[in-house]
Design a protein around this motif. Sequence first.
Motif: not given
Length: 188
Positions: A86-105
């Motif tokens: 909540r305090g961040a400017t943005a989440l940055v998710a540079p992963s080259l492969y994810e099975g789902f991507g829970l951090t995005l949600v």
Amino acid sequence: LRRFDLPGPYFISVGSDHYRKNQPRLLDAFYKVQAELPETLVLVGRSIYREPVFERLMEEADQAGLARRVLWLSDVNDAELAALYRGATALVAPSLYEGFGLTLVEAMACGIPVAAARAGSYPEVGGDAVHFFDGHDMDELAAALARLSREAPLRQDLVARGLARADRFTWEATARATLAIYRRLLGA
């Protein structure tokens, strides 16, 4: 947030030190644009390898004179992680492969913009609510950091889209979809 004493605005990246998480490229991109941006880069995650990957990244940041601009937090509970999102400017998710991507949600549900690599399940999970970049292209990643830092309208649009998108990923919706699959498979 007081526990971590974070300096000013920050980008957050959440994940282990697994090679697919792509943190070295994220740091290279951050180094390229950090002088133009007010944000710190906060890496949240635990080491899974014997080799001290995060420690090495922090040593590189220190050697580059950026010890207070790149931080690693390894012992973060769920409530603290939600506060960090909540305090961040943005989440940055540079992963080259994810099975789902829970951090995005998680980030979208916390009301922050998301930038992610156009890889694995991220495009399906993020849809039009994520600012995508090529995870192999350090310049494109650096440009994404700069845009998210500078462009308030882009952040606001991503937040609105992200909140709506995150509403699709509830446990109730998951249970209904799972039940529908079982019924279809069983011919019920």
